[in-house]
Write a protein that holds these residues in place. Structure first.
Motif, mmCIF file in Angstrom:
data_model
loop_
_atom_site.group_PDB
_atom_site.id
_atom_site.type_symbol
_atom_site.label_atom_id
_atom_site.label_comp_id
_atom_site.label_asym_id
_atom_site.label_seq_id
_atom_site.Cartn_x
_atom_site.Cartn_y
_atom_site.Cartn_z
ATOM 1 N N LEU A 200 0.843 -1.197 0.000
ATOM 2 C CA LEU A 200 0.000 0.000 0.000
ATOM 3 C C LEU A 200 0.878 1.248 0.000
ATOM 4 O O LEU A 200 1.942 1.270 0.603
ATOM 5 N N ASN A 201 0.395 2.288 -0.651
ATOM 6 C CA ASN A 201 1.090 3.581 -0.605
ATOM 7 C C ASN A 201 0.762 4.286 0.696
ATOM 8 O O ASN A 201 -0.345 4.198 1.206
ATOM 9 N N GLU A 202 1.752 4.987 1.235
ATOM 10 C CA GLU A 202 1.510 5.747 2.459
ATOM 11 C C GLU A 202 0.578 6.921 2.184
ATOM 12 O O GLU A 202 0.565 7.487 1.101
ATOM 13 N N GLY A 203 -0.174 7.274 3.225
ATOM 14 C CA GLY A 203 -0.946 8.503 3.144
ATOM 15 C C GLY A 203 -0.047 9.698 3.436
ATOM 16 O O GLY A 203 0.799 9.636 4.325
ATOM 17 N N ILE A 204 -0.240 10.762 2.686
ATOM 18 C CA ILE A 204 0.565 11.976 2.872
ATOM 19 C C ILE A 204 -0.378 13.155 3.063
ATOM 20 O O ILE A 204 -1.267 13.400 2.247
ATOM 21 N N VAL A 205 -0.181 13.877 4.149
ATOM 22 C CA VAL A 205 -0.960 15.091 4.423
ATOM 23 C C VAL A 205 0.012 16.199 4.809
ATOM 24 O O VAL A 205 0.923 15.981 5.619
ATOM 25 N N VAL A 206 -0.185 17.373 4.230
ATOM 26 C CA VAL A 206 0.540 18.576 4.651
ATOM 27 C C VAL A 206 -0.468 19.462 5.371
ATOM 28 O O VAL A 206 -1.519 19.795 4.824
ATOM 29 N N GLN A 207 -0.117 19.834 6.606
ATOM 30 C CA GLN A 207 -1.068 20.537 7.460
ATOM 31 C C GLN A 207 -0.437 21.819 7.988
ATOM 32 O O GLN A 207 0.715 21.829 8.421
ATOM 33 N N SER A 208 -1.204 22.910 7.948
ATOM 34 C CA SER A 208 -0.702 24.199 8.426
ATOM 35 C C SER A 208 -0.754 24.267 9.941
ATOM 36 O O SER A 208 -1.353 23.410 10.598
ATOM 37 N N ARG A 209 -0.121 25.305 10.489
ATOM 38 C CA ARG A 209 -0.114 25.502 11.942
ATOM 39 C C ARG A 209 -1.533 25.627 12.487
ATOM 40 O O ARG A 209 -1.827 25.193 13.606
ATOM 41 N N SER A 210 -2.422 26.205 11.707
ATOM 42 C CA SER A 210 -3.803 26.392 12.168
ATOM 43 C C SER A 210 -4.668 25.151 11.968
ATOM 44 O O SER A 210 -5.843 25.137 12.326
ATOM 45 N N GLY A 211 -4.094 24.101 11.358
ATOM 46 C CA GLY A 211 -4.840 22.862 11.189
ATOM 47 C C GLY A 211 -5.481 22.694 9.838
ATOM 48 O O GLY A 211 -6.198 21.704 9.616
ATOM 49 N N LEU A 212 -5.225 23.625 8.903
ATOM 50 C CA LEU A 212 -5.784 23.486 7.563
ATOM 51 C C LEU A 212 -4.986 22.451 6.778
ATOM 52 O O LEU A 212 -3.763 22.363 6.893
ATOM 53 N N VAL A 213 -5.702 21.656 5.954
ATOM 54 C CA VAL A 213 -5.052 20.672 5.099
ATOM 55 C C VAL A 213 -4.590 21.383 3.829
ATOM 56 O O VAL A 213 -5.403 21.921 3.065
ATOM 57 N N LEU A 214 -3.269 21.388 3.610
ATOM 58 C CA LEU A 214 -2.706 22.052 2.429
ATOM 59 C C LEU A 214 -2.532 21.072 1.274
ATOM 60 O O LEU A 214 -2.542 21.483 0.113
ATOM 61 N N ALA A 215 -2.367 19.783 1.589
ATOM 62 C CA ALA A 215 -2.241 18.764 0.553
ATOM 63 C C ALA A 215 -2.647 17.427 1.150
ATOM 64 O O ALA A 215 -2.473 17.187 2.353
ATOM 65 N N CYS A 216 -3.175 16.523 0.289
ATOM 66 C CA CYS A 216 -3.656 15.219 0.778
ATOM 67 C C CYS A 216 -3.690 14.260 -0.406
ATOM 68 O O CYS A 216 -4.471 14.460 -1.340
ATOM 69 N N ASN A 217 -2.839 13.232 -0.386
ATOM 70 C CA ASN A 217 -2.783 12.343 -1.546
ATOM 71 C C ASN A 217 -3.931 11.324 -1.517
ATOM 72 O O ASN A 217 -4.623 11.168 -0.499
ATOM 73 N N PRO A 218 -4.161 10.599 -2.637
ATOM 74 C CA PRO A 218 -5.284 9.656 -2.694
ATOM 75 C C PRO A 218 -5.253 8.582 -1.610
ATOM 76 O O PRO A 218 -6.305 8.191 -1.099
ATOM 77 N N SER A 219 -4.064 8.096 -1.259
ATOM 78 C CA SER A 219 -3.989 7.070 -0.208
ATOM 79 C C SER A 219 -4.468 7.619 1.134
ATOM 80 O O SER A 219 -5.166 6.941 1.888
#
Length: 759
Positions: A200-219
């Protein structure tokens, strides 16, 4: 190597050696010693314990459950081990094959003459093997895994002490083999799920200091069960809260993203449970890396890479809990409960250190659960048990133990309480929580609970005694009307001792000719003439005196003696009434009560034989059954009732109105008569509810083609009222108490004489 069986004990020096050997085996198990090496070591230690030139072997059952393989036998000749390797087990296959097949200790004192060794002595005798003792060993579920055997060079039997050692060693071997099986299953499961995760591919999330999701891959979207729309929104729209591995809630300050943003240092390999918006919890392993833009001194966002480890974690959890948990409710099972209680009671345990004033055992049995199972099905029953488990779990403290020990039976061990008042409050809390209606599959169900309480050390100082006494107190609570709690008391102990005496004496009552029958007249409501008799059982014992049926019938039911006693009652009553029909009253009928335990495969044949031997016409026999029997197992009871009706026997429902059935429900069964319970008759003719119920039962029964008998008639006013509403038959003290056969026969003669005088 486990506890010594009751009645057997080791001499002090041997006991120390057994304990030391047991600890050594446990150490080998905890060090994951390979099974062949561990079994060989067990054999060597057993030989040292038993002495006298003993040679030991351990045979393991093959996967097919039919053949045995040598697991360890370091002191036996190689050619002997090769010859018995793969032998098929059976009732005449040496000591080991027979022990495994019959699940018991098997002793061949002399192999040369023992019939069990007829086909194998040619293998043993040339090697000097003359005696063989073998004991089977099992896993926690009671499945036989193999057999442990001890060979001697001279004919001999084991002493009581040696038998105890054999059983201890057998339990030790069973533990080792079971642990090895579980370890291999766990390793296989982990390897399987690791391969799945690796692909399985890892899940990747980029999150700002305030908790906003800046990026989120399909996994990541798949794992978090969200879509591309999560980008630009708060991570809280996908992840509600998080949990530590021990199940506790992760506070805001403990969140890995918060810590990384605060320290600027990455966190790697963090395992947490993430609760999603749909309520499910997904377990992940994540790495959190700070992202610091050029020219800035602190991170403005984090990159989170994570992997779903739920399948692996679940496999591990299932395997680790398998030996200690109830699979339906997730509560602890009886095996874990027993070990936990032993820990509390042993020196050095919680109850033995003096830190706690006492330990309490609460035995909780649900009232009314069987009715739910019978009417709504087992799926609803299972869901209900899970709801009960959740409510009970909410009642107990952190150091207390809750286990499910039977179908609808639970045990709570309270490891710290200050006084009995605290226990009373706790018991009330349980009753109140169970009394709240349960919502299952769109329906509401009402339950109660009967609770028995025993205390350590007042009511016992070992697990078996405390459990037995709490169970007894629970049954006492049921007898006191259900939905209450009772402490085990000295009086209850006396009651149990009397119950034990009754059961022991009752087992000899038939052979000692202590049982007898009395007969209560059944009269025609219209003219008061005697038309039959109900045969009632009586018991006089030289030590106990006259024992009331109210006291001994439940004991007979619980012990299973009621089947044999019931057959005796039926035989004696049919013979007596057949004689009276030939000599005194040709149309006389007899009513005989049947216990639900008598409803087995042989009932119809037994009644047919009884009628044939006695010469009683089938129409003269009326069998009285309970409403509860009709409700309990329709698929089994209905064919039997149809078969009895086909014989010509009449079926009557006793104590009608005290169960859960209705007249419309009774239409399904071939019934001829209803007996109105004496509790309704007692209220006649003045009590409004009794009048209404009795009139309704008589009218509706007649509309369904059934007759009605009123029992417990004690006054002329009651008799007149029942006659007025056309109740067919009556019986009670107003007409006659139950009397012996001679007195009943005299009353028949007197009645005939009066008829002759009148005519």
């Amino acid at each position: 190597m486990g506890a010594t069986p009751e009645g057997a004990c080791h001499r002090p020096d041997l006991a120390e050696e057994v304990l030391a050997s047991e600890r050594s085996v446990l150490r080998l198990i905890t060090r994951n010693t390979p099974l062949p090496e561990l079994l060989e070591e067990v054999c060597r230690r057993a030989e040292a314990l038993l002495g006298g030139g003993a040679s030991c072997s351990i045979l393991l059952l093959d996967a097919d459950g039919r053949h045995a393989r040598v697991g360890g036998a370091p002191s036996l000749p190689a050619q002997f081990n090769a010859a018995i390797d793969g032998v098929e087990i059976g009732p005449q296959v040496g000591s080991c094959g027979t022990a495994r097949f019959e699940r018991r200790l098997v002793v061949a004192e002399d192999i040369e003459t023992d019939p069990l060794w007829a086909n194998y002595r040619h293998l043993a005798l040339p090697l000097g093997l003359r005696a063989c003792w073998s004991v089977p060993f099992e896993n926690d579920a009671g499945v036989v895994l193999g057999a442990f055997a001890v060979y001697h060079r001279t004919p001999r039997r084991p002493s009581v002490e040696e038998e105890a050692v054999l059983r201890d060693i057998g339990r030790s071997v069973g533990l080792a083999v079971h642990h090895d099986t579980m370890a291999r299953r766990l390793a296989h499961s982990e390897e399987h799920h690791r391969m799945v995760v690796d692909h399985l591919n890892e899940g990747i999330v980029v999150q700002s200091r305030s908790g906003l999701v800046l990026a989120c891959n399909p996994s990541a979207q798949r794992i978090l069960r969200t879509g591309p729309q999560i980008v630009g929104r708060s991570i809280r729209t996908a992840m509600v809260r998080a949990y530590h591995e021990d199940g506790s809630l992760v506070s805001e300050a403990e969140r890995p993203t918060v810590q990384v943003l605060a320290t600027g240092k990455p966190m790697l390999g963090v395992t947490i449970g993430v609760e999603l918006v749909d309520g499910d919890v997904v377990w992940i392993t994540e790495n959190i890396v700070p992202i610091v833009k050029p020219g800035e001194s602190e991170p403005g966002s984090v990159l989170i890479s994570f992997t779903d480890i739920g399948p692996v974690r679940e496999a591990q959890r299932q395997l680790k809990f398998l030996a200690t948990r109830d699979p339906l409710t997730g509560l602890y099972n009886r095996a874990y409960l027993t070990e936990r209680m032993r820990d509390l009671f042993e020196p050095g345990g919680s109850a033995g250190t003096g830190e706690l004033a006492s330990v309490a055992v609460l035995f909780v049995d649900l009232d009314g659960f069987k009715k739910v199972n019978d009417t709504a099905g087992h799926e609803a029953g299972d869901a209900l048990l899970c709801s009960v488990a959740q409510r009970l779990s909410a009642c107990i403290g952190r150091d207390d133990t809750l286990a499910r020990v039977g179908g609808d039976e639970f045990v709570i061990v309270i490891s710290a309480y200050e006084n009995t008042g605290q226990l009373i409050g706790f018991a009330h809390r349980i009753l109140d929580m169970i009394a709240v209606p349960f919502a299952v599959a769109g329906n509401e169900y009402y339950l109660g609970a009967s609770i028995g309480i025993s205390l350590f050390p007042e009511d016992g100082q070992d697990v078996a005694t405390l459990m037995r006494n709490a169970d007894s107190a629970m049954y006492h609570a049921k007898q006191r009307g259900r939905n209450n709690f009772q402490f085990f008391t000295a009086e209850l102990n006396q009651h149990l001792q009397r119950r034990f005496m009754i059961e022991q004496s009752l087992r000899r009552a038939l052979a000692a000719d202590e049982l007898s029958l009395v007969y209560q007249p059944i009269v025609d409501s219209h003219d008061g003439g005697t038309i039959g008799a109900e045969a009632l059982l009586r018991w006089y014992n030289s030590e106990l005196g006259n024992v009331s049926p109210v006291e001994f019938i439940p004991v007979a039911e619980d012990s299973g003696l009621i089947v044999e006693i019931g057959d005796w009652v039926l035989t004696r009553a049919c013979e007596q009434v057949a004689q009276w029909r030939r000599t005194l009253a040709p149309d006389l009928i007899v009513a005989v009560n049947l216990s639900p335990r008598q409803f087995n495969d042989g009932l119809v044949a037994r009644i047919e034989r009884c009628l044939a031997r006695s010469g009683l016409e089938p129409a003269a026999l009326e069998l009285e059954i309970t409403e509860r029997l009709l409700m309990s197992d329709t698929d089994t009871v209905l064919p039997m009732l149809n078969a009895l009706t086909a014989l010509g026997v009449r079926i009557s429902v006793d104590d009608f109105g005290t169960g859960y059935s209705s007249l419309s429900y009774l239409k399904r069964f071939p019934l001829h008569n209803l007996k109105i319970d004496r509790s309704f008759v007692a209220g006649l003719p003045d009590h409004r509810d009794s009048i209404a119920i009795t009139q309704a039962v008589v009218a509706m029964a007649h509309s369904l083609g059934m007759n009605v008998t009123a029992e417990g008639v004690e006054t002329a006013e009651q008799a007149a009222f029942l006659r007025a509403i056309k109740c067919d038959k009556q019986q009670g003290y107003f007409y006659s108490r139950p009397v012996g056969a001679n007195a009943y026969a005299r009353s028949l003669c007197d009645a005939q004489a009066r008829l002759v005088n009148v005519s």
